[in-house]
Scaffold this active site. Structure first.
Site, PDB file in Angstrom:
ATOM      1  NE  ARG A 109       7.005  -2.158  -0.122  1.00 50.31           N
ATOM      2  CZ  ARG A 109       7.567  -2.799  -1.136  1.00 50.31           C
ATOM      3  NH1 ARG A 109       7.069  -3.964  -1.525  1.00 50.31           N
ATOM      4  NH2 ARG A 109       8.607  -2.307  -1.727  1.00 50.31           N
ATOM      5  CD  GLU A 116     -14.102   0.384  -0.527  1.00 50.21           C
ATOM      6  OE1 GLU A 116     -15.289   0.115  -0.442  1.00 50.21           O
ATOM      7  OE2 GLU A 116     -13.253  -0.432  -0.960  1.00 50.21           O
TER       8      GLU A 116
END
Lengths: 177, 680
Positions: free
Chosen positions: B567, B644
């Protein structure tokens, strides 16, 4: 291993008068003091950032007599009588400058450390465009505010977070105001 | 109440950041403050015998191992600053000068004479170095080697094989805000204004070094000018500032010069990676072998987990991953955005592109054909894995269909044009944290010792708290960036939102249920019970490049990332993070390279003029999008980490696109124009 000696600075202070964000100041300064260190360490105007201290990153960009400069490369004593505008002098949270508003509207920053320099640089850049000054990518007749122009003209200001794509529309929005 | 999580709330600290009001570590006014300047070793190995200060320099103190206060040994030997005459790398702090002004401190440091006995040194990573060894574990605690099936036999029997070696250079985190500390003592109480990713961790570490109870050290980290891993643990500046402040009895400000950051705050290890793949003619992988070499320093074993990512990515019955390490007279490499995943996938996804070429199979189809049903090693089911959907949807949005698979086919004027694809993965993690919420009149104050490095953490935690409390965001004030607040995990491993959001959700729900004035929630037990395997975010990156046929200049015309990352808590800040990761990946593909001077044991290009990070003009059309992925097995928000993954796939997508444009496989990153021109 020995390092060479350079004659030590004898300690004489130099007088300099500067107008910073509309306020006139007189300083007795160590002549080695850069404009950036004067702002940050003596005036507490920490909006101008020190990212590299060598004119390589643009985080220290301020407006000096209306033109954008890397304040880390400028000795304060050499700017007698000059007018300096920092990010603090552009606008406030309640009444932001159009460029500041553009950065807010378009999420033109992440960590925020390069941001004051980007904003001052953009203000200076938009003035250069207004004067019709070309950049390295300009060919006559070009739109001086195309994406490629904005990117080229802003390339002296590094952003490690990579917020560049959001700064372009931020700056364009400000240019329209 | 309408949910605020999932809406594009603007960063709460935005007005402070655009007006210059946001304070970073070195910007807190202190009465009577003095300035420190680090003197770094000019040799990579040797002993410091003595220092001789210039009496005309206005130093208040010159600290070195001959006079510095003794410290308790730290877990990280790099924090044992000025404790020994031993020099282990060029750039190591050997002295600290303190003076009334910045100018005087810098000057006194410049003229400090060092009497050093230099020794022979070894600074070059190479695959045939006799000193290479297999570390017991790789970062943070993975087994160094894994194997199943018979890789060598499968490779020997495979009708199609690829055996390639890729290398990636040393990369430097280079956050825009240099590492900085202001240290101030009051008796045995120490306050540090410090730029870091983990206030409570820094407090505990520094307390240990000075033999203090952890609560004696107060770390203030309100705003952080980026870190990308380099501020995840205490760096020498924090200890040196505190030491100096104790000696001179005044607050000390210590900011690392940009040049010093290249040796003092960690960097991404250079890697040499051999990848061997075996496949059937239909593209089914029969063997995967990923062997990675990295480096570390003499003082600390940091073994990057470069090949670990291959354990999770594709199915194959015969598989092996392994790591070897070389200790050199060099600074210590440490975390940099997606340590392991970024260089590992940069190499692996390029090797896979080479296999697709050999097989004559579309690189997307090759990946789809090797999609595993569960973790390829160990068989743990995935909580959610929508990698194939990322590839398919991304291909559609990017306009992949109809691509001529042959390289060097498309020419527009002076430009060769090519496109490339690469997959991305990043583990979904959560780490124990505690949050506190208090009712204050009609409003709520949420407190957690987290750090916002530009991720949007402050904003997202406010949204999470508002939803959990069932109130609008303007009734919630989130306090972060302070070690005296309830203990939070490090802002690293893309785990901040999951870890802190979980604690905040727990505290807010508890307050609502109990109806009291205050609730505290600690996630330690919940997280310790969690499975750690089978939890990842996935993505697919697509790049279009153009390469100047005359000069070899590479431009990334288009870069697109398609993600399945749980989400998305705030689409505005999430998009910025995805794009930022992709842009840093562009730097990894094309620009960034720590160039070693073997004779000096030094990164030659140790500043932002010599080490080029992507600039405005490098970034053209770029976008990110994501699938609406629901995963209720992760944490109360259903979120995965997003900080990342953007750097994990974008380098290989660009390098593959360069091959498609030019027909040149550059296997040593970055793709510089000379490598393209010399290949002709």
């Amino acid at each position: 291993m020995t390092r060479g000696f350079i004659r030590h600075f004898p300690g004489n202070l130099s007088e300099v008068k500067l107008i910073v964000n509309g306020v006139e100041y007189e300083f007795d300064l160590d002549p080695r003091t850069t404009l950036l260190d004067l702002l940050r360490e003596h005036l507490g105007l920490t909006g101008a950032k020190k990212g590299c201290d060598h004119g390589q990153c643009g985080a220290c960009t301020v407006l000096l007599d209306g033109r954008r400069v890397n304040s880390c490369l400028i000795l304060a004593v050499a700017q007698q009588g000059a007018e300096v505008t920092t990010v603090e002098g552009l606008g406030t949270a309640e009444r932001p400058h159009p460029v500041q508003r553009g950065f807010l509207d378009h999420d033109g920053f992440q960590c925020g450390y390069c941001t004051p320099g980007q904003i001052c640089s953009a203000v200076g850049m938009l003035d250069e465009v207004k004067q019709g000054r070309p950049s390295a990518v300009t060919t006559p007749g070009d739109d001086l505010l195309s994406d490629a122009e904005i990117r080229e003209r802003m390339s002296g200001n590094l952003c490690r977070c990579g917020a560049y794509p959001n700064m372009v529309p931020a700056i364009r929005q400000a240019a329209g105001e | 109440m309408t949910a605020t999580v999932g809406t594009p709330l603007a960063r709460l600290e935005g007005p402070a950041k655009v007006t210059g009001a946001a304070r970073y570590a070195a910007e807190y006014p202190q009465d009577d403050v003095v300035h420190g300047w680090i003197v770094q070793s000019p040799v990579p190995r040797g002993r410091l015998n003595a220092v001789l200060a210039d009496p005309t320099a206005d130093a208040i103190a010159v600290l070195w191992h001959g006079n510095a206060p003794r410290l308790e040994p730290a877990d990280d030997p790099e924090l044992d600053v000025l404790q020994s005459d031993r020099i282990s790398y060029r750039g190591q702090p050997v002295a600290l000068v303190v003076a009334e002004t910045l100018e005087a401190a810098r000057r006194a440091a410049q003229v400090l004479q060092l009497d050093i006995t230099a020794e022979e040194h070894d600074a070059v990573l190479r695959a045939d170095h006799p000193g290479l060894y297999t570390p017991e574990q790789v970062n943070p605690a993975f087994p160094s080697e894994t194997a199943s099936g018979d890789v060598d036999a499968a490779l020997a029997a495979a009708p199609v094989t690829v055996d390639v070696t890729y290398s990636t250079p040393a990369l430097h985190n280079s956050p825009m805000e240099p590492h900085a500390t202001i240290a101030r003592w009051a008796g045995d109480d120490l306050t540090l204004y410090d730029s870091n990713q983990h206030p409570s961790g820094i407090a505990a570490t520094v307390a240990g070094v000075f033999g203090l109870e952890p609560e004696r050290v107060h770390v203030v980290t309100e705003h952080v000018g980026g870190g990308f891993g380099s501020k995840g643990s205490a760096r020498p500046n924090a200890v040196l500032a505190a030491m100096a402040a104790r000696v001179v009895g005044r607050p000390v400000k210590l900011v690392l010069p940009r040049q010093a950051m290249f040796s003092l705050v960690g960097y991404r290890t250079p890697t040499i990676q051999q990848i061997r793949l075996g496949a059937d003619p239909d593209g089914t992988l029969t063997a995967i072998d990923h062997a990675a070499i990295g480096q570390s320093s003499r003082i600390l074993e940091y073994a990057e987990q470069t090949a670990v990512v291959t354990r999770h990515m594709y199915a194959a019955p015969n598989r092996r991953t392994g790591h070897r390490l070389l200790r050199l007279d060099m600074p210590t490499p440490r975390w940099m955005r997606a340590p392991g995943e970024a260089p590992g996938m940069a190499a692996f996804e390029c090797a896979l592109d080479e296999l697709a070429e050999k097989l004559g199979i579309d690189p997307i189809e090759l990946r789809v054909r090797n999609e595993p049903a569960a973790e390829p090693e160990g068989g743990t089911p995935f909580t959610s894995r929508h990698y194939v959907e990322c590839l398919r949807t991304g291909a559609e949005r990017f306009g992949w269909a109809g691509r001529d698979p042959r390289p060097r086919q498309r020419r527009e004027g002076d430009w060769w044009i090519g496109t490339g694809v690469a997959g991305a993965i990043y583990p979904t993690m959560a780490q124990p944290s505690t949050a506190r919420v208090r009712a204050v009149g009609d409003d709520f104050e949420v407190a957690i010792g987290a750090a916002d490095l530009g991720t949007g953490a402050r904003t997202i935690l406010t949204q999470i708290a508002a939803d959990a409390l069932g109130v609008p965001v303007d009734r919630v004030r989130v306090r972060i960036g302070d070690s005296t607040l309830p203990k939070a995990s490090v802002a690293g491993g893309s785990s901040g939102s999951a870890s802190w959001g979980w604690a905040v959700t727990g505290a807010c729900r508890q307050l609502r249920e109990t109806g009291g004035d205050e609730a505290v929630f600690d996630t330690t037990e919940l997280i310790e019970k969690q499975e750690t395997e089978g939890r990842h975010a996935f993505g697919a990156h697509f790049a279009e490049v153009r390469v100047d046929a005359v000069t070899g200049e590479v431009r990334v015309s288009r870069l697109f990332g398609m993600y399945a990352a749980g989400r998305i808590l705030n689409p505005r800040t999430a998009r910025s993070q995805f794009l930022g990761g992709m842009i840093m990946g562009m730097g990894m593909a094309l620009h960034e390279e720590g160039v070693l001077d073997p004779a000096m044991g030094e990164w030659m290009n140790h500043d932002l003029a010599g080490y080029h990070i992507p600039a405005h003009a490098d970034v053209e059309s770029i976008d990110a999008a994501w699938l609406d992925e629901r995963d209720d097995q992760l944490n109360p928000m259903g979120s995965k980490g997003i900080g990342e993954i953007g750097i994990v796939g974008s380098p290989a997508a660009i390098v593959n696109a360069v091959w498609h444009a030019t027909g040149v496989r550059v296997r040593d990153l970055p793709v510089r124009l000379d490598k393209l021109l010399c290949a002709d």
